[in-house]
Design a protein around this motif. Structure first.
Motif, PDB file in Angstrom:
ATOM      1  N   SER A 214       0.809  -1.110  -0.032  1.00 19.75           N
ATOM      2  CA  SER A 214      -0.106   0.078  -0.086  1.00 19.75           C
ATOM      3  C   SER A 214       1.020   1.041  -0.098  1.00 19.75           C
ATOM      4  O   SER A 214       2.035   1.151  -0.132  1.00 19.75           O
ATOM      5  N   GLU A 215       0.194   2.390  -0.073  1.00 21.46           N
ATOM      6  CA  GLU A 215       0.911   3.710   0.175  1.00 21.46           C
ATOM      7  C   GLU A 215       1.784   3.701   1.245  1.00 21.46           C
ATOM      8  O   GLU A 215       2.954   4.446   1.286  1.00 21.46           O
ATOM      9  N   ASN A 240       0.906  -2.919  -7.455  1.00 25.49           N
ATOM     10  CA  ASN A 240       0.792  -2.517  -6.037  1.00 25.49           C
ATOM     11  C   ASN A 240       0.006  -1.080  -6.167  1.00 25.49           C
ATOM     12  O   ASN A 240       0.274  -0.295  -6.900  1.00 25.49           O
ATOM     13  N   LYS A 241      -1.048  -0.682  -5.120  1.00 24.53           N
ATOM     14  CA  LYS A 241      -1.710   0.258  -5.182  1.00 24.53           C
ATOM     15  C   LYS A 241      -1.145   1.329  -4.526  1.00 24.53           C
ATOM     16  O   LYS A 241      -1.078   1.489  -3.277  1.00 24.53           O
ATOM     17  N   ARG A 243       0.160   5.591  -4.972  1.00 29.01           N
ATOM     18  CA  ARG A 243       0.044   7.029  -5.440  1.00 29.01           C
ATOM     19  C   ARG A 243       1.137   7.272  -6.666  1.00 29.01           C
ATOM     20  O   ARG A 243       2.270   7.131  -6.549  1.00 29.01           O
ATOM     21  N   GLY A 347      -5.650   4.378  -6.815  1.00 33.76           N
ATOM     22  CA  GLY A 347      -4.519   3.262  -6.863  1.00 33.76           C
ATOM     23  C   GLY A 347      -4.690   2.280  -7.811  1.00 33.76           C
ATOM     24  O   GLY A 347      -3.607   1.479  -8.266  1.00 33.76           O
ATOM     25  N   GLU A 348      -5.824   1.819  -8.561  1.00 33.11           N
ATOM     26  CA  GLU A 348      -6.031   1.044  -9.597  1.00 33.11           C
ATOM     27  C   GLU A 348      -5.489   1.179 -10.859  1.00 33.11           C
ATOM     28  O   GLU A 348      -4.621   0.550 -11.488  1.00 33.11           O
ATOM     29  N   GLU A 349      -5.205   2.586 -11.072  1.00 36.52           N
ATOM     30  CA  GLU A 349      -4.380   3.009 -12.386  1.00 36.52           C
ATOM     31  C   GLU A 349      -2.939   2.769 -12.138  1.00 36.52           C
ATOM     32  O   GLU A 349      -2.312   2.362 -13.085  1.00 36.52           O
ATOM     33  N   THR A 351      -1.837   0.026 -10.598  1.00 35.96           N
ATOM     34  CA  THR A 351      -1.391  -1.463 -10.856  1.00 35.96           C
ATOM     35  C   THR A 351      -0.538  -2.068 -12.046  1.00 35.96           C
ATOM     36  O   THR A 351       0.276  -2.836 -11.852  1.00 35.96           O
TER      37      THR A 351
END
Length: 358
Positions: A214-215, A240-241, A243, A347-349, A351
């Protein structure tokens, strides 16, 4: 047969093939021996490993996917490794080792004087395997210590197992490449590994693709590259999600470190590779924003023009329209910032976005 490299992929090895390979091994004419997804009888595998054990030129032995399938195969391989002191690279990706298999193989590996690269990715390993790897990572007596370790896709290793492995990494002075992609590390296990990387200062490549980060972990990576970069020049974070702003910051620090250590590299060497899917998505987003901005600006400009022409006879009306125009531009600017803020948190973008520099 005069092959320096024997490569068999997705083939059924016939008795003639096996005899040819064994003959080349016996005459010390094979430096690289690679089997991947091949059908080979246990008896033939025994013959090949027996001649491989006696070779004085064989350096790289690869038995990936479907070659090592039972404990008997591990026993044959262990006997080969115990006898051959010239192999430097042993790759067993996709083998059915399990903890029992790696323990058996480890008895030969721990005494081997030249192996520096080990691939046991997707080998059904658990926490017990960590103890074997712990010994292999640390140079001792005549053993050089590993320079490259692949542990991809071994989800049975727990967070505690990764923490124990991190303790070995922290004291390892030889490891340069670590691949732990497609393991469900999560933030805790990944944090342990990052602390080890900061302590060792020798790792150059770290692959954390698809590890459920994660972030929170991304911020630790950013802190690492800012303050404890050492020799690190490549980090892979696909899947991985995280930023985009954090991704870009990590890239920047990796690039600066690379420029400091490789002052003579060309401009083409400095390109940072990105996923084509992510790049296209980013370009589509930017294009959409530009069109929206252009359309809004044009509309505002037209409205302002009409206001000035229609209100030329009224000073108060002109003042009100100017105030309205200023407000509309402020609103547009605020909307742009909100859009950028929202985009940064998607986050999805991310991946599909790799972060590495080499």
């Amino acid at each position: 047969m005069a092959e320096d490299v024997v490569l068999k992929v997705n083939e059924l090895l016939t008795p003639a093939d096996v005899s040819s390979i064994c003959g080349a091994l016996k005459k010390n004419r094979v430096r690289v021996l690679t089997f991947r997804e091949c059908e080979i009888h246990s008896t033939d595998l025994h013959r090949i490993l027996k001649f491989a054990a006696s070779s004085s030129v064989l350096q790289k032995l690869t038995l990936n996917v479907g070659i090592i399938t039972v404990l008997r195969h591990v026993e044959l391989l262990s006997a080969c490794i115990a006898k051959n002191k010239f192999i430097t690279h042993l790759h067993l990706h996709g083998s059915i080792l399990g903890d029992d298999g790696i323990k058996l193989l480890g008895k030969a590996l721990v005494l081997h004087p030249t192996i520096i690269s080990l691939d046991v990715g997707d080998c059904h390993l658990g926490d017990d395997a960590v103890d074997v790897l712990y010994d292999l990572l640390l140079p001792e007596n005549n053993r050089p210590g590993l320079k490259e370790l692949t542990l991809s896709a071994n989800p049975r290793i727990s967070a505690q197992g990764w923490a124990r492995l991190a303790m070995a990494l922290a004291n390892c002075t030889t490891l340069r490449m670590l691949f732990v992609d497609y393991n469900p590390l999560g933030d805790y296990a990944a944090s342990c590994l990052l602390v080890a990387v900061a302590a060792s200062q020798n790792l150059e490549i770290l692959d954390l693709e698809g590890c459920g980060l994660s972030e929170h972990t991304a911020q630790l990576i950013l802190h690492l590259v800012q303050n404890h970069l050492g020799g690190l020049s490549k980090i892979v974070l696909n899947g991985n999600k995280i930023r985009r702003s954090t991704v870009n910051a990590i890239k920047t620090y990796l690039r600066e470190n690379h420029l400091d250590t490789e002052s003579e590299c060309t401009s083409s060497d400095l390109d940072i590779e990105t996923s084509s899917a992510a790049s296209e998505a980013t370009l589509d987003t930017i294009s959409s924003k530009l069109k929206s901005s252009s359309s809004s600006s044009s509309s505002s400009s037209s409205s302002s023009s009409k206001t000035k022409s229609s209100d030329s006879s009224s000073e108060s009306g002109s003042s009100e329209d100017e105030t309205s125009t200023v407000k509309s531009f402020n609103t547009l600017d605020k909307e742009k910032k909100d859009e950028e803020k929202d985009d940064d948190s998607l986050g999805e973008e991310l991946t599909e976005v790799p972060v590495y520099y080499a």
